[in-house]
Design a protein around this motif. Structure first.
Motif, short mmCIF file in Angstrom:
data_model
loop_
_atom_site.label_atom_id
_atom_site.label_comp_id
_atom_site.label_asym_id
_atom_site.label_seq_id
_atom_site.Cartn_x
_atom_site.Cartn_y
_atom_site.Cartn_z
N LYS A 321 0.85 -1.28 -0.06
CA LYS A 321 -0.09 0.07 0.14
C LYS A 321 0.81 1.13 -0.04
O LYS A 321 1.90 1.17 0.80
N ALA A 322 0.38 2.46 -0.54
CA ALA A 322 1.20 3.60 -0.73
C ALA A 322 0.41 4.69 -0.90
O ALA A 322 -0.70 4.53 -1.83
N TYR A 323 0.70 5.94 -0.50
CA TYR A 323 0.01 7.03 -0.80
C TYR A 323 0.84 8.19 -0.63
O TYR A 323 1.93 8.09 0.28
N GLU A 324 0.87 9.22 -1.48
CA GLU A 324 1.76 10.19 -1.37
C GLU A 324 1.10 11.58 -1.87
O GLU A 324 0.38 11.55 -2.86
N ASN A 325 1.31 12.52 -1.39
CA ASN A 325 1.02 13.99 -2.10
C ASN A 325 2.07 15.00 -1.78
O ASN A 325 2.08 16.06 -1.85
N ASP A 326 3.29 14.37 -1.66
CA ASP A 326 4.68 15.21 -1.48
C ASP A 326 5.69 14.99 -2.30
O ASP A 326 6.62 15.66 -2.48
N GLY A 327 5.10 14.50 -3.56
CA GLY A 327 6.08 14.43 -4.75
C GLY A 327 6.93 13.33 -4.82
O GLY A 327 7.98 13.32 -5.61
N VAL A 328 7.05 12.48 -3.83
CA VAL A 328 8.17 11.56 -3.77
C VAL A 328 7.83 10.46 -4.89
O VAL A 328 6.89 10.11 -5.40
N ASN A 329 9.01 9.86 -5.49
CA ASN A 329 8.94 8.98 -6.76
C ASN A 329 8.75 7.59 -6.41
O ASN A 329 9.75 6.80 -6.58
N PHE A 330 7.59 7.33 -6.17
CA PHE A 330 7.30 5.88 -6.13
C PHE A 330 7.58 5.16 -7.27
O PHE A 330 7.27 5.61 -8.30
#
Ligand SMILES: [Zn+2]
Length: 471
Positions: A321-330
């Motif tokens: 599972k993953a979530y981002e709204n900080d621009g990290v490059n998954f």
């Protein structure tokens, strides 16, 4: 052609004519008519007109696209199915589609064919459909900063109704909530294997299990069951809706366990003291680290002005599972799906597995191609294996967090292959072609298109192991 033949046969039978009789009427050999009826030959227009007249039909009717009867439609469907590649691949004998074939047998064969085709398609479509649905949903969550005010409101309303104001939501209050909504709780030891709870809407009962599966907080299981009811969910039409409902009920349950007002208050005080820590949130509300970390993402942007990312990563390095709204490059596949991808081995969510101190959270600064991030991580053992749970923020937000003074720092050049996807040259030179692993099945089930010669096997790890175990 099959349809025309079927229609003709149907009309001929309806008129009570044999093939020979029809042949005589039209001046054609019965064998020719048989070929036409079986879709193996197309009649010339002149013959078609004669045939139509002889069976009291019209050329339009015979050529029309809609089959005349259910029986004829079934015959056409079976004929088509038996000529298809799927049927061919089964290696089964063909059933002769004749008037002697009972209609119920025909129904059954066509039904089975249809269902088989549907299942094959479903099977083929599911991974892609699932990835698409996940990606869409993540985009939605990102757009709203993973904050759903209406779900917060519905949770608060319910808490107000039972008068819960402070502190962790006890099992007792959870039961009160069920009571308030008119549900009785039944604890059983034989809940179906594939279910965590089962709600009987007719008799307003919720079945829960006695069993103590540690990773499923029994309060969450109950609150999620109530969530489906409170949020008015209907049977999901497709996988995408199923997923969305699950996200909303999980959110709703989390908003009950960690109510917005108290949680924001708690986090704002911690931020003011520059002591933000996921463990503190976990302890204050008696929830799992995973729940606390996930809840943090709901409130961090809206109420604390922090962008953030969350990861749940299996010990094999695969994202669950993953979530981002900080621009990290998954890492992501061609559809933008993140689940099933392998995280860079330099990231906090991977390094934490090798940290011997399991008592404290592990913190690390990571320089990535998308900027510098600070992350805090822990490992938790679930029935599916060992996982790391982590929360990260861009460098400019780290001053609010406990653990910002860590001296741990790592570089990640991912998605550049040379970062960690390819084994270091020396190792590869020493071992390439000399190792033959058997992959653990479960490590690559989630992976879209794993890189490397052995899907799901980490070559660097494999080579290192061999290096470390000299003859
Ligand atoms: Zn990497």
């Amino acid at each position: 052609m099959i349809s025309l033949g079927r229609r003709l046969r149907h009309a001929r039978k309806a008129k009570g004519l044999t093939l020979s009789a029809l042949g005589e009427l039209c001046g054609t050999a019965p064998s020719q008519l048989s070929l036409i009826e079986n879709g193996r030959r197309e009649p010339k227009l002149s013959l078609l007109k004669q045939l139509a007249a002889a069976v009291d039909s019209t050329t339009d009717e015979l050529l029309g696209s809609a089959p005349p009867t259910r029986r004829a439609a079934l015959e056409i469907a079976l004929e088509r199915a038996q000529r298809g590649p799927l049927y061919e691949s089964l290696g089964l004998p063909r059933v002769r589609v004749s008037s002697r074939l009972p209609t119920d047998v025909l129904e059954s064969l066509v039904g089975l064919q249809g269902e088989l085709e549907r299942r094959m398609e479903e099977q083929a479509a599911t991974p892609e459909e699932a990835r698409r649905a996940n990606t869409e949903l993540r985009a939605e969550m990102r757009d709203c900063n993973n904050y759903y005010p209406e779900l917060e409101g519905q949770a608060q309303e319910l808490l107000d109704a039972v008068g819960h104001r402070d502190g962790p939501l006890s099992h007792h209050v959870a039961a009160d909530l069920a009571d308030h909504l008119g549900f009785r709780l039944r604890f059983v030891s034989n809940l179906p294997h594939s279910t965590r709870s089962l709600t009987d809407l007719k008799n307003r009962r919720i079945f829960l299990t006695h069993g103590g599966q540690v990773e499923h907080d029994p309060r969450s299981v109950l609150l999620q069951a109530l969530g489906h009811y409170v949020l008015g969910h209907q049977t999901p039409r497709d996988y995408s809706e199923f997923l969305r409902q699950r996200v909303y009920t999980n959110y709703f349950a989390a908003a009950l366990l960690m109510p917005q007002r108290q949680t924001v208050d708690f986090l704002q005080r911690a931020k003011a003291a520059r002591q933000l820590a996921i463990e503190d949130l976990r302890d204050a509300f008696a929830v799992s680290y995973e729940s606390a970390a996930h809840r943090f993402t709901n409130l961090a942007t809206e109420h604390l002005g922090l962008t953030t990312h969350f990861q749940k990563v299996h010990a094999s390095g695969i994202i669950h599972k993953a979530y981002e709204n900080d621009g990290v490059n998954f890492p992501s596949d061609h559809l933008g799906a993140i689940e099933g991808q392998t995280i860079c081995r330099s990231w906090t969510s991977r390094v934490v597995f090798d940290v011997p101190d399991k008592f404290r959270a592990y913190e690390q600064y990571t320089d990535t191609v998308a900027g510098t991030f600070w992350c805090t991580a822990r490992t938790e053992r679930h029935s599916a294996g060992l996982f790391s749970l982590s929360i990260g923020v861009p460098f400019e937000h780290v001053r609010w967090f406990r653990g910002r003074d860590t001296t741990e720092r790592n570089q990640s050049r991912c998605p550049d292959d040379s970062c960690c996807r390819r084994p270091p040259e020396g190792l590869a030179a020493a071992w390439e072609g000399q190792a033959w692993p058997a992959a653990r099945a479960n490590t690559h089930l989630l992976a879209a298109m794993p890189s490397g010669a052995f899907p799901g096997v980490d070559e660097t790890e494999m080579y290192r192991f061999l290096e470390a175990h000299p003859d």
